[in-house]
Design an enzyme around this catalytic site. Sequence first.
Site, PDB file in Angstrom:
ATOM      1  N   THR A   1      22.960  29.297 -58.040  1.00 14.02           N
ATOM      2  CA  THR A   1      24.042  29.289 -57.050  1.00 14.02           C
ATOM      3  C   THR A   1      23.464  29.528 -55.663  1.00 14.02           C
ATOM      4  O   THR A   1      22.611  30.407 -55.482  1.00 14.02           O
ATOM      5  CB  THR A   1      25.106  30.351 -57.372  1.00 14.02           C
TER       6      THR A   1
ATOM      7  N   PHE B   1      24.186  30.781 -51.900  1.00 10.96           N
ATOM      8  CA  PHE B   1      25.056  31.619 -51.096  1.00 10.96           C
ATOM      9  C   PHE B   1      24.730  31.398 -49.622  1.00 10.96           C
ATOM     10  O   PHE B   1      23.585  31.091 -49.266  1.00 10.96           O
ATOM     11  CB  PHE B   1      24.828  33.097 -51.416  1.00 10.96           C
TER      12      PHE B   1
END
Length: 297
Positions: free
Chosen positions: A191, A193
């Site tokens: 992921t 960010f």
Amino acid sequence: MDSYPAPALALVEQMRDAAAAEPARAIAFQGAPGANSHRAALEWAPGCLPLPCFSFEDALEAVTAGRADSAIIPIENSQNGRVADIHFLLPESGLSIVGEHFLPIHHTVMGVGTGPYTAAYSHPQALGQTRFWLRERGIVPVAYADTAGAAALVKEMGDPTACAIAPALAADLYGLDIAERDVEDAKDNMTRFVILAREQIDPATLAGETAMTTFVFEVKNIPAALYKAMGGFATNGVNMTKLESYQQGASFAATMFYADIVGAPGDPVVDRALEELAFHCKELRILGSYRQARQRP
């Protein structure tokens, strides 16, 4: 704060009190204590005071109100696509992107006992990233606001047939039993960010470093406008690593675009590309330039 399950409330209150005492060290994140965003904040700034917020909007508002120095928000996952709608959230917040962080995602199954389970609670992203594992076992996915919050909910429910899919940290925080680790369908699950703050980074301070710049734009309503707008990046050799379209308003007439490029204003090739883009646009807004955290191929 009352939106969190009871097992999370005491932790949330402690973390908010600590952040209130030293807001300059606080990093706001969406979710309950133990969420992946909590882990990301600690990796990004090991000495920070993570500040849990129930929604993405709450996390951004904590920064604009001065309760936190910055916020860390997940925007895309390698397996399941877009996470937060940063396209809408960021321009409205007035905040700027000042950094990026990549977090490997490993999902853990936890509950009151080790199963068998009939239902799994978690954030829709986590459920999407473990859908084959769940289907093989006939476990029904149930969406919840965040992964760690789902763990706190399972603890509160006390139902041995219910589990949560969350980071292993959540099992430690809420006293749950771990039934299985690393249940993500893809082992290269990652992921991205972004870190948001009230002030932009001056692109001049990024000279000599590999930088990223993020912006949103709306092209003029004429034939081939997007093709013409993109031409400046090709002719100037500027690498565009992300381009997404989204609708602004209910008319479906104005299409906005969200883009990431390698480079920053002040570099002549970037300046020329952005100048040509602006010529073909009704609106162009730079959301921030920041250091690249991971090399793009």
